[in-house]
Design an enzyme around this catalytic site. Structure first.
Site, PDB file in Angstrom:
ATOM      1  N   LYS A 162      57.842  46.534  72.355  1.00  0.00           N
ATOM      2  CA  LYS A 162      57.461  44.870  72.323  1.00  0.00           C
ATOM      3  C   LYS A 162      58.206  43.833  72.711  1.00  0.00           C
ATOM      4  CE  LYS A 162      54.559  41.536  70.500  1.00  0.00           C
ATOM      5  NZ  LYS A 162      53.282  41.649  71.364  1.00  0.00           N
ATOM      6  N   TRP A 188      64.266  53.194  72.108  1.00  0.00           N
ATOM      7  CA  TRP A 188      63.061  53.331  72.397  1.00  0.00           C
ATOM      8  C   TRP A 188      63.874  54.159  74.581  1.00  0.00           C
ATOM      9  CZ3 TRP A 188      63.071  51.588  77.786  1.00  0.00           C
ATOM     10  CH2 TRP A 188      61.953  51.332  78.966  1.00  0.00           C
ATOM     11  N   HIS A 205      36.956  45.480 100.462  1.00  0.00           N
ATOM     12  CA  HIS A 205      37.753  45.036 101.593  1.00  0.00           C
ATOM     13  C   HIS A 205      38.170  46.657 101.281  1.00  0.00           C
ATOM     14  CE1 HIS A 205      37.270  41.728 103.240  1.00  0.00           C
ATOM     15  NE2 HIS A 205      36.775  40.815 102.025  1.00  0.00           N
ATOM     16  N   GLU A 227      44.123  40.125  83.525  1.00  0.00           N
ATOM     17  CA  GLU A 227      44.501  40.592  81.443  1.00  0.00           C
ATOM     18  C   GLU A 227      44.643  41.739  80.528  1.00  0.00           C
ATOM     19  OE1 GLU A 227      47.359  40.411  80.093  1.00  0.00           O
ATOM     20  OE2 GLU A 227      47.195  40.477  78.141  1.00  0.00           O
ATOM     21  N   GLU A 282      47.048  49.433  79.108  1.00  0.00           N
ATOM     22  CA  GLU A 282      47.819  49.523  78.055  1.00  0.00           C
ATOM     23  C   GLU A 282      47.873  50.357  76.475  1.00  0.00           C
ATOM     24  OE1 GLU A 282      51.013  46.855  76.544  1.00  0.00           O
ATOM     25  OE2 GLU A 282      48.790  45.114  76.637  1.00  0.00           O
ATOM     26  N   ARG A 300      59.549  47.810  67.930  1.00  0.00           N
ATOM     27  CA  ARG A 300      60.563  47.483  69.271  1.00  0.00           C
ATOM     28  C   ARG A 300      60.822  49.075  69.860  1.00  0.00           C
ATOM     29  NH1 ARG A 300      63.478  43.038  69.797  1.00  0.00           N
ATOM     30  NH2 ARG A 300      64.848  44.197  70.836  1.00  0.00           N
ATOM     31  N   ASN A 326      71.497  48.997  71.494  1.00  0.00           N
ATOM     32  CA  ASN A 326      70.369  47.907  72.597  1.00  0.00           C
ATOM     33  C   ASN A 326      70.550  47.770  73.647  1.00  0.00           C
ATOM     34  OD1 ASN A 326      67.772  47.510  73.068  1.00  0.00           O
ATOM     35  ND2 ASN A 326      67.907  45.705  72.296  1.00  0.00           N
ATOM     36  N   GLY A 327      70.171  48.026  74.611  1.00  0.00           N
ATOM     37  CA  GLY A 327      70.729  47.892  76.294  1.00  0.00           C
ATOM     38  C   GLY A 327      71.012  48.578  76.860  1.00  0.00           C
ATOM     39  N   LYS A 350      45.617  44.900  78.768  1.00  0.00           N
ATOM     40  CA  LYS A 350      45.298  45.193  77.527  1.00  0.00           C
ATOM     41  C   LYS A 350      44.407  46.640  77.528  1.00  0.00           C
ATOM     42  CE  LYS A 350      47.074  43.349  75.595  1.00  0.00           C
ATOM     43  NZ  LYS A 350      47.986  42.140  76.456  1.00  0.00           N
ATOM     44  N   CYS A 372      64.898  48.403  71.633  1.00  0.00           N
ATOM     45  CA  CYS A 372      65.611  49.562  70.654  1.00  0.00           C
ATOM     46  C   CYS A 372      65.065  48.213  69.620  1.00  0.00           C
ATOM     47  CB  CYS A 372      66.520  50.227  71.076  1.00  0.00           C
ATOM     48  SG  CYS A 372      67.031  50.969  71.704  1.00  0.00           S
TER      49      CYS A 372
HETATM   50  C1  AGP Z   1      51.372  42.441  77.077  1.00  0.00           C
HETATM   51  O1  AGP Z   1      50.572  43.001  76.317  1.00  0.00           O
HETATM   52  C2  AGP Z   1      52.358  43.384  77.117  1.00  0.00           C
HETATM   53  N1  AGP Z   1      53.393  43.611  76.058  1.00  0.00           N
HETATM   54  C3  AGP Z   1      53.447  43.244  78.201  1.00  0.00           C
HETATM   55  O2  AGP Z   1      53.246  42.938  79.080  1.00  0.00           O
HETATM   56  C4  AGP Z   1      54.263  41.986  77.912  1.00  0.00           C
HETATM   57  O3  AGP Z   1      53.930  40.599  78.097  1.00  0.00           O
HETATM   58  C5  AGP Z   1      55.336  41.223  78.828  1.00  0.00           C
HETATM   59  O4  AGP Z   1      56.582  42.732  78.154  1.00  0.00           O
HETATM   60  C6  AGP Z   1      56.040  39.892  78.851  1.00  0.00           C
HETATM   61  O5  AGP Z   1      56.674  39.706  77.198  1.00  0.00           O
HETATM   62  P1  AGP Z   1      57.317  38.635  77.027  1.00  0.00           P
HETATM   63  O6  AGP Z   1      55.959  37.658  76.825  1.00  0.00           O
HETATM   64  O7  AGP Z   1      58.051  39.301  75.513  1.00  0.00           O
HETATM   65  O8  AGP Z   1      58.385  38.116  78.379  1.00  0.00           O
END
Ligand code: AGP
Length: 605
Positions: free
Chosen positions: A600, A75, A501, A478, A485, A27, A101-102, A482, A2
């Protein structure tokens, strides 16, 4: 997860809180709210489900102002997004307001106990137990009441507390969650992340675990776990105030893709100059080891896989790459002869920080690779080295990933030098290859390279497969993350040799398959997989270097990237995949910067 912002000073806090929330919206954006101490010594509370715009709309109908206030963009972890579950939360007498936050892991037990004492709860959140505990323990000293309440909590928190009895004071506390105090002139700020403070101040104090603080317009008092006041040195943030702003770009994600060349150049410059952070690390950390474990999550995990490949190739040391949330509970076989490398853009990912602590507890030397200076992971690890991507706001990581690769290549070269597995000539050639990457990346970040059209042809797909072998498989992983998400299309990455397989059963006429084809030594093998999917009438798109001859290959569309040594190709081959993901999300009408359900910085387990 958050975003939290607080202000106390001579200005009206509401506009400052709203701008701060906007800077922190990446966030979490399920709901937003604020609480302000008004001129009558009461707390005004406004909170709404939905984006910050909903809160701003609600504030146009009512007059809320005051010099001290706190705000939150959520969040959701416990309790659906709704007005009543939004933060801030207040006690029944409306004397206290908090934002959090937490996660409070023992909140159910605490809630039941409080309800047995007659406390009425308004929300389904874990957070609300905190404000009722503070009200319960309050005997006139807010800091003491907050400390008493915190002693009851299990879990993680970054917390701001307002009390109607203390008109210009904000009490804050942090455990396993970031909280930063920004020092102004006759005013002070508190936030969960630097971008919310940049327009006001670059002088910051980070609260460490179990520390609390009382912030007033003229003072910042920080206290240790024992309640004793401590002196903490300020840090100066070296980010440009505009770096965390859109600056006319259509989105942060597109802006940050365009910043990849500079991010690569800045990161490489740090590792090849006199201020190379690797030179400050005791060589024994790289000599007295018999293996390396890399821990990370999401995109950072995928960067770690490329780091594994490079280190094993050039250093011939075994490297395991572990998903941090698995590592921490997996009873890992590591010890003092294991170097644990933790990769994190935010430096606040709870699982990765916990993995570092687990590795340390087992005797490992720990090294963090982080993009945010002074982030929690840089304190948790024995050593830390930076990526210099600058602030990354879009939830989908792009320039930070490319910078992580650059930092890992430099780490690999440094370890190879220390352990003598690369001589001076080889090292010189290695760095010469790295030095060419920013310019080569720029050829890919400018313009759309026909990817907007390709994205339009993919936007209605139900699922898309990414294939690759070796480094290309890691980039496929990766690329898949991308695309899924931010476009919400189901994507899967598969080792090219593995498809037959089982998963090949899913491939039918028209299925979109995107193949990474940059490793020229094994390209023919990967082309076998292409033939297999083509035999099922799939649609095949390939990402390949200019020099790779694909004449006659059963490929419908080839996206070319500049030639470079195979080992460095992931830095380039990911860029068209990042852009394809962006354009596909845009074609589907989605906000690529703030994808649903995500945030984020994942500061909770
Ligand atoms: C990737 O696009 C995502 N935002 C997510 O997988 C991110 O890479 C992951 O949460 C790790 O975050 P960090 O690099 O801040 O630890």
């Amino acid at each position: 997860m958050c975003g939290i912002i607080g202000y106390t000073g001579s200005q009206d806090s509401v506009p400052i809180l709203l701008r701060g929330l906007t800077a922190l919206e990446y966030r979490g954006y399920d709901s937003a709210g604020l609480a302000v101490l008004n001129e009558y010594g009461q707390i005004d509370l406004v909170k709404k489900k939905g984006r910050i715009a909903e809160l701003q709309k609600a504030l146009t109908d009512i007059c809320v102002s005051g010099h001290t206030g706190i705000a939150h963009t959520r969040w959701a972890t416990h309790g659906q997004p709704s007005d009543v579950n939004s933060h801030p939360h207040m006690d029944i007498s409306n004397r206290f307001a908090i934002v959090h936050n937490g996660i409070i892991e023992n909140y159910l037990m605490l809630k039941q106990a409080l309800m047995n004492e007659g406390v009425l709860f308004r929300s389904q959140t874990d957070t609300e137990v905190i404000v009722h505990l503070i009200a319960k323990f309050y005997m006139g000293d807010l800091k003491a009441a907050v400390r008493a309440a915190l002693k009851q909590l299990k879990g993680s928190f970054a917390l701001l507390v307002l009390c109607a009895d203390n008109p210009s004071s904000i009490v804050c506390a942090a455990k396993d969650n970031p909280l930063i105090i920004g020092e102004g002139e006759g005013e002070n700020f508190i936030a969960s992340d630097i971008p919310a403070l940049l327009e006001h101040t670059k002088k910051i104090y980070r609260l460490a675990d179990a520390e609390t603080a009382e912030v007033t317009p003229d003072g910042i008092e920080i206290f240790g776990a024992d309640g004793q006041r401590i002196q903490k040195a300020a840090q100066l943030v070296d980010w440009d105030v505009n770096a965390a702003k859109l600056e006319g770009n259509e989105s942060f994600m597109l802006k940050e893709i365009r910043e990849i060349p500079a991010a690569l150049a800045n990161t490489l410059a740090r590792y090849t100059g006199k201020s190379n952070p690797l030179l400050t690390i005791d060589k024994k950390a790289f000599q007295n080891i018999d293996k390396i474990v890399i821990v990370a999550c999401g995109t950072a995990y995928h960067a770690g896989l490329v780091g594994k490949y490079a280190i094993e190739k050039l250093v011939r040391l075994p490297v395991q790459v572990e998903i941090a949330s698995e590592f921490r509970y997996g009873n890992p076989i590591v010890d003092a002869r294991t170097l644990c490398v933790a990769i994190s853009q935010s430096g606040e990912t709870a699982d990765t920080i916990a993995a570092v602590k687990e590795a340390k507890a087992r005797g490992c030397v720990t090294l963090a690779v982080a993009n945010v200076v002074g982030s929690s992971i840089t304190y948790a690890a024995d050593y830390s080295i930076p990526t210099l991507a600058g602030p990354e706001i879009a939830v989908a990581s792009t320039k930070a990933y490319n910078s992580q690769l650059m930092a890992l290549y430099c780490l690999c070269a440094h370890i190879a030098k220390v352990r003598g597995t690369l001589d001076k000539t080889a090292l010189r050639a290695f760095y010469a290859g790295l030095k060419r990457l920013p310019a080569l990346a720029k050829k890919l970040t400018e313009g759309d390279g026909g990817l907007i059209k390709l994205a339009a042809s993919l936007k209605n797909e139900h699922s898309i497969f990414f294939l690759g072998r070796g480094l290309d498989y890691y980039v496929a992983m990766e690329s898949s993350l991308k695309l899924k998400e931010i476009s919400y299309i189901h994507c899967e990455a598969y080792a090219a040799g593995e498809l037959k397989h089982g998963t090949l059963a899913l491939v039918e006429e028209g299925t979109a398959v995107i193949v990474l084809l940059t490793e020229r030594a094994i390209a023919e093998k990967t082309l076998n997989a292409v033939s297999e999917v083509k035999a099922r009438r799939a649609r095949v798109i390939a990402v390949a270097p200019k020099a790779l001859d694909l004449t006659g290959a059963p490929i419908d569309k080839i996206v070319r990237i500049p030639d470079c040594p195979d080992l460095f190709a992931p830095v380039l081959s990911i860029i068209p995949c990042q852009k394809l993901a962006y354009y596909t999300a845009r074609a589907r009408g989605f906000d690529a910067d703030k994808p649903r359900n995500l945030a984020k910085s994942v500061t909770v387990e």
